[in-house]
Design a protein around this motif. Structure first.
Motif, PDB file in Angstrom:
ATOM      1  N   ILE A   1       5.882  -0.668 -17.289  1.00 58.16           N
ATOM      2  CA  ILE A   1       5.559  -0.742 -15.864  1.00 58.16           C
ATOM      3  C   ILE A   1       6.739  -0.117 -15.138  1.00 58.16           C
ATOM      4  O   ILE A   1       7.814  -0.701 -15.082  1.00 58.16           O
ATOM      5  N   SER A   2       6.552   1.081 -14.624  1.00 52.64           N
ATOM      6  CA  SER A   2       7.652   1.773 -13.941  1.00 52.64           C
ATOM      7  C   SER A   2       7.797   1.242 -12.525  1.00 52.64           C
ATOM      8  O   SER A   2       6.848   0.708 -11.939  1.00 52.64           O
ATOM      9  N   ALA A   3       8.989   1.373 -11.986  1.00 52.14           N
ATOM     10  CA  ALA A   3       9.233   0.873 -10.635  1.00 52.14           C
ATOM     11  C   ALA A   3      10.252   1.748  -9.931  1.00 52.14           C
ATOM     12  O   ALA A   3      11.160   2.301 -10.556  1.00 52.14           O
ATOM     13  N   CYS A   4      10.084   1.860  -8.636  1.00 54.02           N
ATOM     14  CA  CYS A   4      11.067   2.508  -7.773  1.00 54.02           C
ATOM     15  C   CYS A   4      11.464   1.522  -6.690  1.00 54.02           C
ATOM     16  O   CYS A   4      10.646   0.730  -6.217  1.00 54.02           O
ATOM     17  N   LEU A   5      12.732   1.579  -6.326  1.00 50.97           N
ATOM     18  CA  LEU A   5      13.266   0.719  -5.276  1.00 50.97           C
ATOM     19  C   LEU A   5      13.723   1.595  -4.130  1.00 50.97           C
ATOM     20  O   LEU A   5      14.498   2.531  -4.330  1.00 50.97           O
ATOM     21  N   VAL A   6      13.215   1.309  -2.931  1.00 50.27           N
ATOM     22  CA  VAL A   6      13.661   1.992  -1.720  1.00 50.27           C
ATOM     23  C   VAL A   6      14.509   1.007  -0.934  1.00 50.27           C
ATOM     24  O   VAL A   6      14.043  -0.071  -0.567  1.00 50.27           O
ATOM     25  N   ARG A   7      15.760   1.362  -0.690  1.00 48.60           N
ATOM     26  CA  ARG A   7      16.690   0.425  -0.062  1.00 48.60           C
ATOM     27  C   ARG A   7      17.384   1.088   1.119  1.00 48.60           C
ATOM     28  O   ARG A   7      17.635   2.286   1.132  1.00 48.60           O
ATOM     29  N   GLY A   8      17.693   0.271   2.106  1.00 40.65           N
ATOM     30  CA  GLY A   8      18.397   0.768   3.280  1.00 40.65           C
ATOM     31  C   GLY A   8      19.460  -0.212   3.708  1.00 40.65           C
ATOM     32  O   GLY A   8      19.312  -1.436   3.528  1.00 40.65           O
ATOM     33  N   GLY A   9      20.550   0.301   4.252  1.00 33.09           N
ATOM     34  CA  GLY A   9      21.665  -0.543   4.658  1.00 33.09           C
ATOM     35  C   GLY A   9      21.687  -0.808   6.145  1.00 33.09           C
ATOM     36  O   GLY A   9      21.301   0.047   6.960  1.00 33.09           O
TER      37      GLY A   9
ATOM     38  N   GLU B   1      23.601  -3.831   9.289  1.00 30.03           N
ATOM     39  CA  GLU B   1      24.770  -4.641   9.616  1.00 30.03           C
ATOM     40  C   GLU B   1      24.851  -5.906   8.771  1.00 30.03           C
ATOM     41  O   GLU B   1      25.936  -6.398   8.476  1.00 30.03           O
ATOM     42  N   ARG B   2      23.719  -6.447   8.348  1.00 30.58           N
ATOM     43  CA  ARG B   2      23.713  -7.723   7.637  1.00 30.58           C
ATOM     44  C   ARG B   2      23.496  -7.593   6.134  1.00 30.58           C
ATOM     45  O   ARG B   2      23.366  -8.596   5.441  1.00 30.58           O
ATOM     46  N   GLY B   3      23.451  -6.369   5.628  1.00 28.02           N
ATOM     47  CA  GLY B   3      23.287  -6.190   4.198  1.00 28.02           C
ATOM     48  C   GLY B   3      22.317  -5.081   3.866  1.00 28.02           C
ATOM     49  O   GLY B   3      22.084  -4.174   4.672  1.00 28.02           O
ATOM     50  N   VAL B   4      21.725  -5.158   2.679  1.00 23.89           N
ATOM     51  CA  VAL B   4      20.785  -4.146   2.203  1.00 23.89           C
ATOM     52  C   VAL B   4      19.417  -4.790   2.023  1.00 23.89           C
ATOM     53  O   VAL B   4      19.302  -5.890   1.472  1.00 23.89           O
ATOM     54  N   VAL B   5      18.390  -4.109   2.499  1.00 27.42           N
ATOM     55  CA  VAL B   5      17.010  -4.565   2.344  1.00 27.42           C
ATOM     56  C   VAL B   5      16.251  -3.518   1.536  1.00 27.42           C
ATOM     57  O   VAL B   5      16.436  -2.313   1.741  1.00 27.42           O
ATOM     58  N   GLY B   6      15.411  -3.967   0.609  1.00 25.20           N
ATOM     59  CA  GLY B   6      14.679  -3.027  -0.234  1.00 25.20           C
ATOM     60  C   GLY B   6      13.232  -3.411  -0.415  1.00 25.20           C
ATOM     61  O   GLY B   6      12.840  -4.565  -0.212  1.00 25.20           O
ATOM     62  N   GLN B   7      12.438  -2.437  -0.812  1.00 29.99           N
ATOM     63  CA  GLN B   7      11.053  -2.667  -1.184  1.00 29.99           C
ATOM     64  C   GLN B   7      10.786  -1.958  -2.505  1.00 29.99           C
ATOM     65  O   GLN B   7      11.444  -0.972  -2.839  1.00 29.99           O
ATOM     66  N   VAL B   8       9.835  -2.476  -3.256  1.00 27.68           N
ATOM     67  CA  VAL B   8       9.529  -1.956  -4.584  1.00 27.68           C
ATOM     68  C   VAL B   8       8.172  -1.268  -4.578  1.00 27.68           C
ATOM     69  O   VAL B   8       7.225  -1.732  -3.940  1.00 27.68           O
ATOM     70  N   ILE B   9       8.102  -0.152  -5.303  1.00 32.28           N
ATOM     71  CA  ILE B   9       6.844   0.547  -5.540  1.00 32.28           C
ATOM     72  C   ILE B   9       6.633   0.569  -7.043  1.00 32.28           C
ATOM     73  O   ILE B   9       7.509   1.006  -7.791  1.00 32.28           O
ATOM     74  N   VAL B  10       5.492   0.085  -7.493  1.00 28.06           N
ATOM     75  CA  VAL B  10       5.215  -0.079  -8.918  1.00 28.06           C
ATOM     76  C   VAL B  10       4.195   0.955  -9.380  1.00 28.06           C
ATOM     77  O   VAL B  10       3.204   1.222  -8.686  1.00 28.06           O
ATOM     78  N   GLY B  11       4.460   1.541 -10.548  1.00 26.64           N
ATOM     79  CA  GLY B  11       3.547   2.528 -11.105  1.00 26.64           C
ATOM     80  C   GLY B  11       3.086   2.158 -12.499  1.00 26.64           C
ATOM     81  O   GLY B  11       3.888   1.750 -13.345  1.00 26.64           O
ATOM     82  N   ARG B  12       1.795   2.289 -12.726  1.00 23.43           N
ATOM     83  CA  ARG B  12       1.235   2.039 -14.057  1.00 23.43           C
ATOM     84  C   ARG B  12       0.040   2.962 -14.261  1.00 23.43           C
ATOM     85  O   ARG B  12      -0.854   3.025 -13.408  1.00 23.43           O
TER      86      ARG B  12
END
Length: 219
Positions: free
Chosen positions: A114-122, A124-135
């Protein structure tokens, strides 16, 4: 009989005239159905909105499939384009709703069963990310936001089962004391590492690596 037909026709005509006078015209059964307007913010197959500038911030490959992170000016919004400039699959990036900015290192991917990509952005309060899953060539976003107070989100195979996990570095009460929180792609917490005095002591830093044997209950 003839008189009755004439009277009925006259009454019907009078009723039609009254409807028109009252602002209720008869329906036109020959008119075409209304055409739905094209949304002004529609996304093209190149990942850009019509008439707006955008650029490729980063690229990753899963096998022969290329994934491009398309960012609008300033990195305040973006999309993941899957397959190249003529692809029909473009996934909207939602992490920017948390007031974070996308950059050249925002897209990371890991190939597996199950492949995955993480999109993250920085921000003032830290890093937030979302995951996209490929199958099997099908890609879809996970409806879950991942957060790192210590500024580090990445992907790893903690259990060695070919399914990536999200590694989120968190502060223990106050930074620079940190630990690694491990979550499944669905956002379920699997456990945490012990606390380290500073981020540089994390295993594999800056490419943080964690094994299942190092996990314990999270603080």
């Amino acid at each position: 009989m003839l008189c009755a037909l004439v009277v009925a026709a006259a009454l019907g005509g009078a009723a039609l005239l009254r409807d028109r006078a009252a602002g209720h015209p008869a329906a036109d059964t020959t008119s075409s159905p209304p055409v739905e307007p094209t949304p002004a913010d529609a996304i093209g197959p190149d990942g850009c909105r019509p008439g707006e500038a955008c650029q490729v911030l980063g690229r990753a490959a899963i096998g022969s499939t290329y994934l491009d992170l398309i960012g609008d000016p300033g990195g305040v919004s973006g999309r993941v384009r899957i397959g190249g400039p003529t692809t029909s699959q473009v996934i909207e990036v939602t992490v920017t709703e948390s007031q974070v900015t996308l950059g050249p290192d925002s897209l990371v991917c890991r190939a597996a069963g199950i492949s995955a990509c993480l999109v993250r952005g920085g921000g003032e309060r830290g890093v937030v990310g979302q995951v996209i899953v490929g199958r099997s060539g099908k890609w879809s976003p996970v409806n879950k936001a991942f957060f790192s107070a210590a500024g580090s989100l990445s992907l790893g195979d903690v259990n060695g089962d070919g399914t990536p996990e999200v590694l989120a570095v968190q502060c223990d009460r106050a930074c620079p004391r940190v630990f690694v929180q491990v979550l499944t792609l669905a956002g379920d917490e699997q456990g945490c590492t012990r606390t380290y005095a500073r981020p540089e002591q994390l295993p594999g830093y800056p490419a943080v690596e964690v094994t299942a044997s190092a996990l314990r209950a999270c603080p």
